[in-house]
Design an enzyme around this catalytic site. Structure first.
Site, mmCIF file in Angstrom:
data_model
loop_
_atom_site.group_PDB
_atom_site.id
_atom_site.type_symbol
_atom_site.label_atom_id
_atom_site.label_comp_id
_atom_site.label_asym_id
_atom_site.label_seq_id
_atom_site.Cartn_x
_atom_site.Cartn_y
_atom_site.Cartn_z
ATOM 1 N N GLU A 94 0.803 -1.218 0.000
ATOM 2 C CA GLU A 94 0.000 0.000 0.000
ATOM 3 C C GLU A 94 0.844 1.279 0.000
ATOM 4 O O GLU A 94 0.311 2.371 -0.160
ATOM 5 C CB GLU A 94 -0.949 -0.002 1.208
ATOM 6 C CG GLU A 94 -2.046 -1.050 1.067
ATOM 7 C CD GLU A 94 -2.945 -1.147 2.288
ATOM 8 O OE1 GLU A 94 -2.537 -0.678 3.370
ATOM 9 O OE2 GLU A 94 -4.047 -1.697 2.158
ATOM 10 N N GLU A 125 7.593 -21.553 7.830
ATOM 11 C CA GLU A 125 7.834 -20.692 8.989
ATOM 12 C C GLU A 125 8.920 -21.235 9.904
ATOM 13 O O GLU A 125 9.506 -20.497 10.707
ATOM 14 C CB GLU A 125 6.547 -20.482 9.791
ATOM 15 C CG GLU A 125 6.098 -21.660 10.628
ATOM 16 C CD GLU A 125 4.957 -21.262 11.565
ATOM 17 O OE1 GLU A 125 5.172 -21.343 12.792
ATOM 18 O OE2 GLU A 125 3.880 -20.881 11.080
#
Length: 311
Positions: A94, A125
């Site tokens: 963004e 992960e």
């Protein structure tokens, strides 16, 4: 606290984490009316901002350090797995439309790569090597900042990212939702927003995810304010890439200058639609090329350019 591959040890470790705690008073939640469950969730969510408020000094110190590095040309790099990684990618994605940053300036990396944005990538992960490889691919420099994000504060990918970045001399931030986390301990700036046990046991996409989103909003937004990407509370570096943003650009110029529509259109036409330049054209009474030069000489800071122009 370090991770372990022994299932029994891992279970014992998780049971010590606030974010994984079981709340017996909510054991009958599935039998409640929908409105009551919604009220419970809303009450839980209302506590998150207060938890973030307790960490504002640490957040502000981290932002000042990030802005200093980015002012020298450094990058802001978010790294996490699962929800934490997705939130980092979201915040990074963004920045270009909001602040007209280059896509390489704020980067979001998620364990397992782009596929992990929409589906689980098994084992990603837990891979410390993957974190190092992802950073090596970016050719990290001491002017860069790496933000490891992990609700538990124990995710190997996030911890390894921060440890590797710190060895290269980059600035490091560890954002977690448990006290005394390995992630915060590994980072130069540890930010631990303790939101407490979740409504659904261990579902850290809830309060923990909300807390992480709030902190990431601050990291990117306030850093960009410090870098002169705004004028007051106006997004003067907004990239007008569609009709809505073009309309917003005109409105921003109007709010900043008080000019009429015709003058705004002339200023935007003279500056190829660059909002910051158009404001300078109107307020300082200069032409487009002069506005561009003044802004370049002022490091893109509109207030400094106005002062230089005597506006």
């Amino acid at each position: 606290m370090t991770s372990t591959s022994n299932p029994r040890d891992l279970r014992a470790e998780l049971e010590t984490l606030t974010t994984e705690a079981f709340r017996p008073e909510l054991a009958g939640i599935d039998q409640l009316p929908t409105l009551d469950i919604a009220r419970l969730m809303n009450t839980e969510d209302a506590t998150v901002a207060a938890a973030v408020a307790q960490r504002l000094p640490e957040i502000a110190a981290a932002i000042d350090a990030v802005a200093e590095r980015m002012g020298r040309g450094g990058r802001l790099i978010y790294m996490g797995a699962g929800t934490a990684g997705r939130l980092g990618v979201l915040d990074a994605s963004e920045c270009p439309p909001t602040f007209n940053t280059d896509p390489s300036q704020v980067v979001g990396l998620i364990a397992g790569g782009p596929d992990a944005l929409v589906t689980s990538v098994e084992g990603a992960e837990d891979s410390r090597d993957l974190a190092q490889a992802d950073l090596d691919a970016l050719a990290l420099t001491p002017d860069d900042t790496v933000v490891g994000i992990s609700a538990s504060g124990r995710t190997p990918y996030a911890i390894a990212a921060v440890e590797h970045a710190r060895r290269t001399g980059a600035l490091t931030i560890g954002l977690s939702c448990n006290e005394h986390s390995a992630l915060a301990a590994a980072a130069e700036h540890g930010i631990e927003v303790v939101v407490g046990p979740e409504l659904l046991t261990g579902s850290t996409r809830l309060k923990a995810g909300t807390a992480q989103k709030l902190v990431l909003n601050m990291l990117s937004t306030i850093t960009m304010i410090r870098l002169g990407k705004t004028y007051g509370n106006l997004m003067v570096d907004v990239r007008a890439s569609n009709e809505k943003l073009r309309a917003r650009s005109r409105r921003i110029v109007a709010l900043a200058t008080g000019a009429d529509d015709a003058e705004i259109e002339r200023a935007l036409a003279a500056t190829d639609g660059e909002v910051k330049n158009a404001i300078l054209v109107v307020l300082a009474g200069v032409d487009g090329p002069t506005a561009a030069r003044l802004l370049e000489e002022s490091g893109g800071r509109l207030r400094a350019a106005l002062a230089a122009a005597g506006g």
